[in-house]
Design an enzyme around this catalytic site. Structure first.
Site, mmCIF file in Angstrom:
data_model
loop_
_atom_site.group_PDB
_atom_site.id
_atom_site.type_symbol
_atom_site.label_atom_id
_atom_site.label_comp_id
_atom_site.label_asym_id
_atom_site.label_seq_id
_atom_site.Cartn_x
_atom_site.Cartn_y
_atom_site.Cartn_z
ATOM 1 C CD GLU A 266 38.264 46.369 -0.597
ATOM 2 O OE1 GLU A 266 38.656 45.309 -0.075
ATOM 3 O OE2 GLU A 266 38.926 46.998 -1.434
ATOM 4 C CD GLU B 140 43.158 46.853 1.283
ATOM 5 O OE1 GLU B 140 43.939 45.979 0.883
ATOM 6 O OE2 GLU B 140 42.025 46.599 1.707
HETATM 7 C C1 BG6 Z 1 41.360 43.833 0.028
HETATM 8 C C2 BG6 Z 1 41.581 44.287 -1.399
HETATM 9 O O1 BG6 Z 1 42.563 43.899 0.692
HETATM 10 O O2 BG6 Z 1 40.960 42.522 0.226
HETATM 11 C C3 BG6 Z 1 40.765 43.526 -2.429
HETATM 12 O O3 BG6 Z 1 41.373 45.656 -1.529
HETATM 13 C C4 BG6 Z 1 40.798 42.045 -2.094
HETATM 14 O O4 BG6 Z 1 41.265 43.819 -3.699
HETATM 15 C C5 BG6 Z 1 40.159 41.862 -0.729
HETATM 16 O O5 BG6 Z 1 40.195 41.222 -3.040
HETATM 17 C C6 BG6 Z 1 40.026 40.423 -0.302
HETATM 18 O O6 BG6 Z 1 41.271 39.782 -0.314
HETATM 19 P P1 BG6 Z 1 41.425 38.256 -0.679
HETATM 20 O O7 BG6 Z 1 42.871 37.970 -0.505
HETATM 21 O O8 BG6 Z 1 40.583 37.515 0.285
HETATM 22 O O9 BG6 Z 1 40.943 38.134 -2.062
#
Ligand code: BG6
Length: 471
Positions: A374, A163
């Protein structure tokens, strides 16, 4: 609803969010170790000093993943554990730790999917200019080579960067990630260019080694859609996609930058400095990418606005991903809509946006192999009679897996799905309050692990290759 046998069902984590042990066994300090010390930067001042202590409990954690039937585990390597000062001597203890993780995965037949850079940069490099300094490109190439050399015999899937839009956007526009700089678009674009070049050089180096594995990079995928059919708002969506999607995929997959964004940068006088060598690396690397990773949480709904940039204050609150913010250039705003559903943190829940976004991506980039690296629901999970009843997570992942299946049927080349996250972990800006995992971590009970309802459910999904999903 059956997924093919070569489709990987996985789950993901990142080093800083789970490992802890930030100054143990020779690890060097990172940009994040420093940044979290600044008051107000993280939720209730949480830090990764202990995180969920995966450094000491990795055996227990990977055993739980294996029991869940996980086919692949995506995790990241902390650069400063391997090369404490970013460029100098290699720390054997760091190599040993990741060798142990990899071997533990392989012991259970879990495919390790390794991210080289998930935002924790050795502090010495940050202090020396971080991603604004061209030297960081060479430092990354050196680090990547050490990883290929040390782990490439067993790791056959490498992600270079996670990202770029987030760590550079939050780092140089919102001021919410290190180095905490606010509203510096020229720095933002220059830093992204250095990251793309570092990626390209690492890809070329990897392919030269003939380790016969795959390499690519992961991007957060937030396809933009207009809130209506007005010309102004359709323009806003096009503009948002050029800046958030094409700027990040064109240099990787086509070896060149999108003309639309370049022309805009020219009018502002902030085009990044690109050397002939950078250009050549991007062009050579483009066809060598084996896949792209997509981190999908939500789409963007946008409307056109006409206001100058510099309207967002650099606070943690307005960098947490919920709609309502203007773009840095004052061209559009992200909007929450009455007919959409949202998480407790205000992120839109849209499996349909996922399918449409994947189709859009196919239009732009053809049949490139895709891993969903993800996807998941950030929630405060209810505990009822001692059981973690994360039913909303089950529904969320169910609906997004159904969306992936639909996209595959429409001809999108998706080869795997990694839920975020394998286990509850530290959210960069939201502490431990926002949970994503299949495995609960009890912070009031010595970080004890406990299987959630979603753990048993995902186990069944994997076992039946998706036959138990509800469409
Ligand atoms: C993604 C990242 O952008 O979102 C992760 O790669 C991150 O590292 C995930 O934890 C969720 O984001 P947040 O802000 O809800 O913890």
């Amino acid at each position: 609803m059956k997924f093919a046998h070569d489709f990987l069902f996985g789950a993901a984590t990142a080093s800083y969010q789970i490992e802890g042990a930030t100054d143990v066994d020779g690890k060097g300090p990172t940009n994040w170790d420093e940044f979290v010390k600044i008051p107000g930067k993280t939720f209730e001042g949480t830090t990764g000093e202990v995180a969920i202590d995966h450094y000491h409990r990795y055996k227990e954690d990977i055993k739980l993943m294996a029991e869940m039937g996980l086919e692949s585990y995506r995790f990241s390597i902390s650069w400063a554990r391997i090369i404490p000062d970013g460029v100098g001597a290699i720390n054997p203890k760091g190599i040993e730790f990741y060798n142990n993780i990899i071997d533990e995965c392989l012991k259970y037949g879990i495919v390790p999917f390794v991210t080289l850079y998930h935002w924790d940069l050795p502090l010495c490099l940050e202090k020396d200019g971080g991603w604004l300094n061209r030297k960081t490109i060479d430092a990354f190439l050196n680090y990547a080579n050490v990883c290929f050399e040390s782990f490439g015999d067993r790791v056959k899937h490498f992600i270079t960067f996670n990202e770029t839009v987030i760590f550079c956007g939050h780092g140089y526009l919102a001021g919410a990630h290190p180095p905490g700089i606010h509203n510096a678009p020229e720095k933002y674009f220059q830093a992204t260019h250095h990251v793309f070049t570092a990626h390209a050089k690492a890809v070329i180096a990897y392919k030269k080694r003939k380790q016969y594995g795959e390499i690519g990079l992961s991007h957060v995928f937030t396809p933009a859609f207009s809130i209506d059919n007005s010309e102004d708002n359709l323009f806003a969506a096009m503009h948002a996609n050029q800046f958030n999607l094409n700027w990040f995929y064109d240099p990787i997959l086509k070896g060149e930058y999108p003309d639309y964004v370049m022309a805009w940068l020219e009018t502002q006088g902030i085009q990044p400095k690109i050397t002939a060598d950078d250009r050549e690396s991007l062009i050579i690397a483009a066809p060598l990418n084996d896949f792209i990773g997509l981190n999908y949480y939500q789409p963007m709904r946008v409307e056109r606005i006409h206001m100058p940039g510099d309207v967002v204050e650099p606070t943690r609150e307005n960098a947490t991903g919920a709609p309502g913010n203007p773009s840095f250039d004052g061209v559009y705003r992200t909007v929450a809509m009455d007919d959409k559903r949202y998480t407790k943190w205000g992120w839109e829940i849209s499996p349909d946006g996922f399918v449409s976004g994947l189709q859009l991506l196919k239009e732009y980039y053809g049949d490139i192999r895709i891993y969903i690296t993800e996807n998941g629901l950030g929630d405060e999970d209810p505990i009822i009679d001692g059981e973690v009843c994360d039913i909303p997570r089950i529904n969320f992942i169910n609906d997004h897996l159904v969306a992936v299946k639909k996209a595959i049927e429409l001809g999108v080349n998706v080869k795997g799905y990694y839920a975020w996250s394998a286990i509850d972990l530290l959210s960069w800006l939201n502490g431990f309050k926002k949970q994503y995992g299949f495995i609960y971590v009890d912070h009031d009970n010595g970080l004890a692990r406990k299987k959630k309802a979603s753990y048993y459910w995902y186990q069944k999904v994997i076992e039946t290759r998706g036959s138990n999903l509800k469409s």
